[in-house]
Scaffold this motif. Structure first.
Motif, PDB file in Angstrom:
ATOM      1  N   MET A 145      33.425  33.726  44.034  1.00  0.00           N
ATOM      2  CA  MET A 145      34.177  34.519  45.013  1.00  0.00           C
ATOM      3  C   MET A 145      35.638  34.682  44.600  1.00  0.00           C
ATOM      4  O   MET A 145      36.231  35.740  44.787  1.00  0.00           O
ATOM      5  CB  MET A 145      34.082  33.883  46.405  1.00  0.00           C
ATOM      6  N   LEU A 148      36.076  37.359  42.425  1.00  0.00           N
ATOM      7  CA  LEU A 148      35.635  38.589  43.083  1.00  0.00           C
ATOM      8  C   LEU A 148      34.362  39.128  42.424  1.00  0.00           C
ATOM      9  O   LEU A 148      34.210  40.337  42.216  1.00  0.00           O
ATOM     10  CB  LEU A 148      36.753  39.637  43.097  1.00  0.00           C
ATOM     11  N   LEU A 150      30.578  40.253  42.116  1.00  0.00           N
ATOM     12  CA  LEU A 150      29.623  40.909  43.017  1.00  0.00           C
ATOM     13  C   LEU A 150      28.390  40.032  43.246  1.00  0.00           C
ATOM     14  O   LEU A 150      27.890  39.933  44.363  1.00  0.00           O
ATOM     15  CB  LEU A 150      29.223  42.270  42.426  1.00  0.00           C
ATOM     16  N   SER A 152      28.211  36.829  43.246  1.00  0.00           N
ATOM     17  CA  SER A 152      28.546  35.702  44.119  1.00  0.00           C
ATOM     18  C   SER A 152      28.671  36.139  45.570  1.00  0.00           C
ATOM     19  O   SER A 152      28.278  35.405  46.474  1.00  0.00           O
ATOM     20  CB  SER A 152      29.846  35.051  43.656  1.00  0.00           C
ATOM     21  N   LEU A 153      29.211  37.346  45.776  1.00  0.00           N
ATOM     22  CA  LEU A 153      29.303  37.864  47.145  1.00  0.00           C
ATOM     23  C   LEU A 153      27.898  37.967  47.742  1.00  0.00           C
ATOM     24  O   LEU A 153      27.648  37.499  48.854  1.00  0.00           O
ATOM     25  CB  LEU A 153      29.999  39.238  47.142  1.00  0.00           C
TER      26      LEU A 153
ATOM     27  N   SER B  51      41.673  33.456  44.668  1.00  0.00           N
ATOM     28  CA  SER B  51      41.458  34.800  44.122  1.00  0.00           C
ATOM     29  C   SER B  51      42.766  35.464  43.709  1.00  0.00           C
ATOM     30  O   SER B  51      42.806  36.189  42.710  1.00  0.00           O
ATOM     31  CB  SER B  51      40.707  35.680  45.127  1.00  0.00           C
ATOM     32  N   ILE B 142      33.430  42.922  42.130  1.00  0.00           N
ATOM     33  CA  ILE B 142      33.338  43.844  43.270  1.00  0.00           C
ATOM     34  C   ILE B 142      34.222  45.066  43.011  1.00  0.00           C
ATOM     35  O   ILE B 142      33.841  46.197  43.283  1.00  0.00           O
ATOM     36  CB  ILE B 142      33.790  43.127  44.570  1.00  0.00           C
ATOM     37  N   LEU B 157      39.620  41.195  51.878  1.00  0.00           N
ATOM     38  CA  LEU B 157      39.168  39.814  52.069  1.00  0.00           C
ATOM     39  C   LEU B 157      40.122  39.064  53.002  1.00  0.00           C
ATOM     40  O   LEU B 157      39.697  38.334  53.905  1.00  0.00           O
ATOM     41  CB  LEU B 157      39.110  39.122  50.704  1.00  0.00           C
TER      42      LEU B 157
END
Lengths: 173, 173
Positions: A145, A148, A150, A152-153, B51, B142, B157
């Motif tokens: 996460m 960022l 995808l 893992s989201l 992040s 992402i 987020l």
């Protein structure tokens, strides 16, 4: 009034873990030339491979060959988690021998054998799930996460949705 | 150096988790029963802080990313199994060992289950591979998928996390 145990504020604790992840990524890049992120579940697979090799010399196992059964960064990180928790809980006095956890006791009674059985079966599903998804709440939930990622989201959304459904089936009456 | 780095970061990581009490069975089960959102506050705070730092260091070229592939089959099936196991044991891999270190003896069965589950996975790996790689779309962030700046994602987020925090504090969960 119920006495409340003192604990580190979750926002502060979380922020410290975020800073620790940044420090780790930077220091590992400088010191060992490879960026490291938190993760734990692959180490359980390594342990299982080491145990299997004690009984059978299974050097041909494709998965163990892939992850390699050497003591690496993450293996020591996992040992460190155990030691850190042990030292901290002994210093703060939160160390407590517990046979059955509170919420379990409320739902299923004070049965150590039942708790041990369900913990073991649950552990099997945790490991199968983490290996299939290639990560756990450390590897996907924190490290993935933070990058960022995808995958893992998606993993975090499925982990929590599934746990919410099953936990409500198991614990709600 | 790699081994030392792992041990030191593991000890700090384990200590912070223990101080914030997020390693407890009751915290993990209560989160998915919506009774105590400590671990959610903790994880979102960590991801938010982490992040920002990880993205800045990556943009400066100081670190590499280590993404896991978006493999739909593995993540969805694995995630569902993980959620089932997690709600039964009340521990994920990292917290199971930390809880054991804090004297929660029953966590040893979760650890044993996780090692056994990994053993099953490793020995059936060749049969599971097609399932894991079903719908594999490769390593993606992402922001790459949406073709925007990573900071847009961090901002979204942050808004989402702060909204959740506000809601949790208002509900006192």
């Amino acid at each position: 009034m119920i006495m409340k145990e003192k604990s580190l504020n979750p926002y502060v604790g979380g922020a410290l873990i975020g800073l620790l992840a940044i420090a780790l990524a930077y220091l590992s890049s400088i010191l060992i030339g490879e960026t490291k992120f938190f993760g734990t579940s692959t180490t359980f697979a390594k342990m299982s491979g080491m145990i299997q090799n004690l009984f059978f010399s299974s050097s041909s196992n494709e998965y163990f060959n892939r992850i390699t059964l050497r003591i690496d960064w993450q293996f020591m990180f996992v040992i460190g988690i155990f030691l850190g928790s042990l030292i901290t809980s002994l210093i703060t006095g939160s160390f407590k021998i517990e046979l059955v956890p509170p919420i379990f006791k409320e739902r299923f009674g004070d049965n150590f054998l039942l708790r041990a059985t369900l913990a073991f079966i649950g552990g099997i599903f945790v490991a199968l799930g983490a290996r299939l998804a290639d990560g756990c709440p450390s590897g996907h939930g924190l490290s993935g996460m933070m990058q960022l990622s995808l995958s893992s989201l998606l993993a975090v959304i499925v982990f929590f949705t599934s746990a919410i459904i099953f936990a409500n089936l198991i614990y709600r009456r | 150096m790699e081994v030392l780095l792992g041990l030191v970061f593991g000890i700090i990581f384990g200590s912070i988790l223990t101080l914030a009490k997020v390693i407890r069975y009751e915290k993990q089960v209560s989160a998915v029963l919506f009774k105590d959102m400590t671990i959610i506050k903790f994880m979102f705070s960590a991801v938010l802080v982490g992040s920002i730092g990880i993205t800045v260091l990556y943009q400066m070229g100081l670190i590499e990313l280590n993404l896991k592939p978006l493999a739909l089959g593995g993540i969805i099936i694995g995630g569902i199994l993980f959620g089932l196991g997690w709600s039964l044991t009340g521990y994920c891999p990292g917290t199971s060992l930390a809880a054991l270190a804090e004297g929660r003896i029953h966590a040893i069965f979760a650890v044993m289950g996780m090692i056994f589950g990994s053993l099953i996975f490793a020995n059936f790996y060749s049969y599971l591979k097609p399932l894991i790689n079903f719908g594999n779309m490769g390593k993606l962030t992402i922001y790459q998928a949406l073709n925007v700046s990573p900071f847009v994602i961090i901002l979204i987020l942050a808004i989402f996390a702060l909204g959740l925090f506000y809601f949790f504090e208002k509900k006192r969960i």
